[in-house]
Design an enzyme around this catalytic site. Structure first.
Site, PDB file in Angstrom:
ATOM      1  N   CYS A   1       0.760  -0.888   0.049  1.00 22.53           N
ATOM      2  CA  CYS A   1       0.381  -0.486  -0.008  1.00 22.53           C
ATOM      3  C   CYS A   1       0.692   1.195  -0.122  1.00 22.53           C
ATOM      4  O   CYS A   1       2.571   0.984  -0.176  1.00 22.53           O
ATOM      5  CB  CYS A   1      -0.725   0.046   1.387  1.00 22.53           C
ATOM      6  SG  CYS A   1      -0.074  -0.216   2.637  1.00 22.53           S
TER       7      CYS A   1
ATOM      8  N   ASN B   1       1.976   1.337   4.402  1.00 23.10           N
ATOM      9  CA  ASN B   1       2.553   0.698   4.753  1.00 23.10           C
ATOM     10  C   ASN B   1       2.400   0.236   6.267  1.00 23.10           C
ATOM     11  O   ASN B   1       3.485  -0.258   7.209  1.00 23.10           O
ATOM     12  CB  ASN B   1       4.017  -0.237   4.837  1.00 23.10           C
ATOM     13  CG  ASN B   1       4.549  -1.665   5.170  1.00 23.10           C
ATOM     14  OD1 ASN B   1       5.430  -1.487   5.322  1.00 23.10           O
ATOM     15  ND2 ASN B   1       3.209  -2.195   4.965  1.00 23.10           N
TER      16      ASN B   1
ATOM     17  N   CYS C   1      -1.114   0.750   7.352  1.00 23.14           N
ATOM     18  CA  CYS C   1      -2.572   0.959   7.874  1.00 23.14           C
ATOM     19  C   CYS C   1      -3.223  -0.360   6.247  1.00 23.14           C
ATOM     20  O   CYS C   1      -3.442  -1.474   7.513  1.00 23.14           O
ATOM     21  CB  CYS C   1      -3.762   1.527   7.276  1.00 23.14           C
ATOM     22  SG  CYS C   1      -3.302   3.202   8.049  1.00 23.14           S
ATOM     23  N   ARG C   2      -3.298  -0.107   5.085  1.00 21.43           N
ATOM     24  CA  ARG C   2      -4.036  -2.164   4.887  1.00 21.43           C
ATOM     25  C   ARG C   2      -3.031  -2.840   4.069  1.00 21.43           C
ATOM     26  O   ARG C   2      -3.763  -4.066   4.759  1.00 21.43           O
ATOM     27  CB  ARG C   2      -4.389  -1.244   3.531  1.00 21.43           C
ATOM     28  CG  ARG C   2      -5.226  -0.265   3.754  1.00 21.43           C
ATOM     29  CD  ARG C   2      -5.718   0.344   2.084  1.00 21.43           C
ATOM     30  NE  ARG C   2      -4.662   1.615   2.507  1.00 21.43           N
ATOM     31  CZ  ARG C   2      -4.526   2.366   0.631  1.00 21.43           C
ATOM     32  NH1 ARG C   2      -5.324   2.260  -0.736  1.00 21.43           N
ATOM     33  NH2 ARG C   2      -3.374   3.153   0.339  1.00 21.43           N
ATOM     34  N   SER C   3      -1.570  -2.333   3.768  1.00 19.95           N
ATOM     35  CA  SER C   3      -0.843  -4.214   3.719  1.00 19.95           C
ATOM     36  C   SER C   3      -0.467  -4.636   4.381  1.00 19.95           C
ATOM     37  O   SER C   3      -0.702  -5.415   5.088  1.00 19.95           O
ATOM     38  CB  SER C   3      -0.203  -3.609   2.679  1.00 19.95           C
ATOM     39  OG  SER C   3       0.999  -2.629   3.604  1.00 19.95           O
TER      40      SER C   3
ATOM     41  N   ASP D   1      -8.327   3.474   1.319  1.00 16.26           N
ATOM     42  CA  ASP D   1      -7.042   4.029   2.281  1.00 16.26           C
ATOM     43  C   ASP D   1      -7.763   4.742   4.010  1.00 16.26           C
ATOM     44  O   ASP D   1      -8.608   5.825   3.978  1.00 16.26           O
ATOM     45  CB  ASP D   1      -6.270   4.838   2.016  1.00 16.26           C
ATOM     46  CG  ASP D   1      -4.544   5.112   2.487  1.00 16.26           C
ATOM     47  OD1 ASP D   1      -5.283   4.418   3.622  1.00 16.26           O
ATOM     48  OD2 ASP D   1      -4.131   5.443   2.328  1.00 16.26           O
TER      49      ASP D   1
HETATM   50  P1  4NP Z   1      -1.661   2.647   4.150  1.00 18.60           P
HETATM   51  O1  4NP Z   1      -2.229   4.077   4.772  1.00 18.60           O
HETATM   52  O2  4NP Z   1      -1.605   3.123   3.128  1.00 18.60           O
HETATM   53  O3  4NP Z   1      -2.846   2.509   4.024  1.00 18.60           O
HETATM   54  O4  4NP Z   1      -0.108   2.436   4.577  1.00 18.60           O
HETATM   55  C1  4NP Z   1      -1.002   5.837   4.673  1.00 18.60           C
HETATM   56  C2  4NP Z   1      -0.347   6.327   5.525  1.00 18.60           C
HETATM   57  C3  4NP Z   1       0.296   6.844   5.531  1.00 18.60           C
HETATM   58  C4  4NP Z   1       0.055   7.785   4.364  1.00 18.60           C
HETATM   59  C5  4NP Z   1      -0.341   7.347   3.431  1.00 18.60           C
HETATM   60  C6  4NP Z   1      -1.317   6.181   3.597  1.00 18.60           C
HETATM   61  N1  4NP Z   1       1.254   8.935   4.825  1.00 18.60           N
HETATM   62  O5  4NP Z   1       0.943   9.929   3.407  1.00 18.60           O
HETATM   63  O6  4NP Z   1       1.941   9.554   5.421  1.00 18.60           O
END
Ligand code: 4NP
Length: 154
Positions: A8, A11, A13-15, A123
């Protein structure tokens, strides 16, 4: 051994949610030893950070075990190391291809491309809704596992 990399943007939240849900799922199928499962990011935004508290809370609620882990970015070498590189949304796919180059072995797609309703996984870093993300991740993991079974890969 089937090697699966969930990817994702950050790295956190989702992955990692998909990593731990899928590890738990294959363990419950008695196939733990047939898989190597990891997760990574397309960005360095959250490099070195632990799993987001929203993901931790949801996985705890669902009784999905976790191990300590820290965000890291997908590397070009991961393309050879893994059999499946599964993004969460279309934007991830573009970024993954930017990192690994051509997907000549057709290893890259979205997790929910295996479902009968192919789509992005939203997300929760932006939506704040970890319940919907969890339901989508579980749906994707089940369909992906069934794909592997149906294609006699496990
Ligand atoms: P993820 O969520 O891609 O599901 O881990 C996010 C976590 C952090 C950020 C964006 C999405 N960020 O921009 O810091």
């Amino acid at each position: 051994m089937i090697k699966v990399m969930f990817v994702c943007l950050g790295n956190i939240c989702r992955s990692p949610m998909a990593e731990f849900v899928f590890k738990d799922y294959v363990r419950k199928q008695g196939k733990e030893n047939e898989f190597y499962i990891e997760s990574s990011a397309t960005s360095n935004e959250e490099y070195g950070n632990p799993v987001h508290r929203g993901t931790v809370r949801k996985l705890n609620e669902e009784g999905i075990p976790m191990t300590p882990r820290f965000a890291r970015k997908l590397k070009r070498e991961d393309y050879q190391k893994f059999d499946f590189i599964l993004g969460m949304e279309e934007r991830n796919i573009d970024s993954i291809l930017g990192i690994v180059g051509d997907d000549s072995d057709n290893k890259v797609c979205r997790l929910l491309d295996y479902s009968d309703n192919p789509r992005d996984i939203a997300d929760p870093w932006y939506t704040g809704n970890f319940d919907i993300t969890y339901d989508d991740v579980v749906e994707g993991c089940k369909f992906f596992y069934n794909y592997l079974v149906g294609n006699k890969l496990i």
